[in-house]
Enzyme design. Structure first.
Site, mmCIF file in Angstrom:
data_model
loop_
_atom_site.group_PDB
_atom_site.id
_atom_site.type_symbol
_atom_site.label_atom_id
_atom_site.label_comp_id
_atom_site.label_asym_id
_atom_site.label_seq_id
_atom_site.Cartn_x
_atom_site.Cartn_y
_atom_site.Cartn_z
ATOM 1 N N HIS A 1 -10.853 -7.926 1.622
ATOM 2 C CA HIS A 1 -10.868 -8.790 2.864
ATOM 3 C C HIS A 1 -11.135 -10.130 2.459
ATOM 4 O O HIS A 1 -10.500 -11.016 3.033
ATOM 5 C CB HIS A 1 -12.001 -8.313 3.660
ATOM 6 C CG HIS A 1 -12.101 -6.898 4.129
ATOM 7 N ND1 HIS A 1 -13.382 -6.151 4.301
ATOM 8 C CD2 HIS A 1 -11.264 -6.302 4.969
ATOM 9 C CE1 HIS A 1 -13.034 -4.995 4.728
ATOM 10 N NE2 HIS A 1 -11.773 -5.081 5.384
ATOM 11 N N LYS B 1 -17.528 4.481 17.396
ATOM 12 C CA LYS B 1 -17.493 4.752 16.186
ATOM 13 C C LYS B 1 -18.809 4.127 15.615
ATOM 14 O O LYS B 1 -19.625 3.192 15.971
ATOM 15 C CB LYS B 1 -16.554 4.119 15.419
ATOM 16 C CG LYS B 1 -16.223 4.785 14.246
ATOM 17 C CD LYS B 1 -14.816 4.159 13.590
ATOM 18 C CE LYS B 1 -15.044 3.560 12.274
ATOM 19 N NZ LYS B 1 -13.655 2.651 11.861
ATOM 20 N N ARG C 1 -2.663 -2.951 1.929
ATOM 21 C CA ARG C 1 -3.132 -2.616 0.778
ATOM 22 C C ARG C 1 -1.737 -1.801 0.085
ATOM 23 O O ARG C 1 -1.508 -1.726 -1.288
ATOM 24 C CB ARG C 1 -4.056 -1.802 0.663
ATOM 25 C CG ARG C 1 -5.270 -2.689 0.854
ATOM 26 C CD ARG C 1 -6.552 -1.776 1.238
ATOM 27 N NE ARG C 1 -6.244 -0.636 2.272
ATOM 28 C CZ ARG C 1 -7.143 -0.144 2.701
ATOM 29 N NH1 ARG C 1 -8.527 -0.172 2.329
ATOM 30 N NH2 ARG C 1 -7.065 0.795 3.877
ATOM 31 N N SER D 1 -13.692 -0.315 2.856
ATOM 32 C CA SER D 1 -15.129 -0.125 3.413
ATOM 33 C C SER D 1 -15.733 1.048 3.173
ATOM 34 O O SER D 1 -16.792 1.402 2.644
ATOM 35 C CB SER D 1 -15.266 -0.740 4.725
ATOM 36 O OG SER D 1 -14.886 -2.267 4.766
#
Ligand code: PNS
Length: 165
Positions: free
Chosen positions: A18, A42, A91, A129
């Site tokens: 990030h 979430k 990514r 993460s």
């Protein structure tokens, strides 16, 4: 007029990947607003305040970057900030399908807002993460892929791992 961009995400927690994307964006835009999602559905490992505080510290070397949080629709928040650009990092090809769908959905909701994709450095292509959280909890080393502030917070959050790291 300042060219400003919003870089949204869960940032639970912020990783070196990030940070890399934020640095690249900060080199192009006059200001970058790193925007942490308050996701009521979430369950996150870190509270929104913790996620913002870690991001602020990890990005303090970038004078044109600010960190804030948002709730609700991303495009509404982007409009509020008077920005017209959403930054997302890529990514791998596997990210693309989800990101492409999200970009099209956001364009449908707000045609004036553009999504900019920034490709990560290959050395960060495997970091997420969720893998950082999982690896740390099972005693693996994450020091190389997160900033020092995050490593410290992980140690505080999962003290059972203190002996191993
Ligand atoms: O880091 P993440 O979890 O991949 O980030 C996803 C994020 C925060 C960009 C996305 O979930 C989002 O924008 N949520 C806000 C709600 C919203 O606008 N949903 C519609 C997007 S299609």
């Amino acid at each position: 007029m300042k060219r400003s961009a919003v870089y949204p995400g869960s940032f639970d927690p912020i990783t070196n990947g990030h940070i890399y994307i934020t640095e690249r964006a900060a080199a192009i835009f006059d200001e970058v607003k790193v925007s942490v999602l308050v996701n009521l559905q979430k369950k996150s490992t870190f509270s929104v305040e913790e996620r913002c505080a870690m991001a602020r510290e990890a990005l303090s070397h970038l004078p044109n970057v600010t960190v804030d949080y948002f709730e609700g629709l991303l495009v509404d928040y982007v409009r509020q900030t008077r920005s017209r650009v959403i930054i997302r990092g890529l990514r791998a090809m596997s990210d693309f399908e989800y990101e492409f769908q999200m970009a099209l959905m956001n364009r449908q909701l707000a045609p004036e807002i553009e999504t900019f994709f920034i490709v990560t450095d290959p050395k960060y292509s495997y970091i997420s993460s969720s893998s950082v959280r999982e690896i740390f909890q099972f005693g693996g080393t994450v020091q190389d892929v997160v900033p020092p502030v995050v490593f410290q917070r992980l140690r505080e959050r999962f003290p059972a791992r203190l002996a191993q790291q």
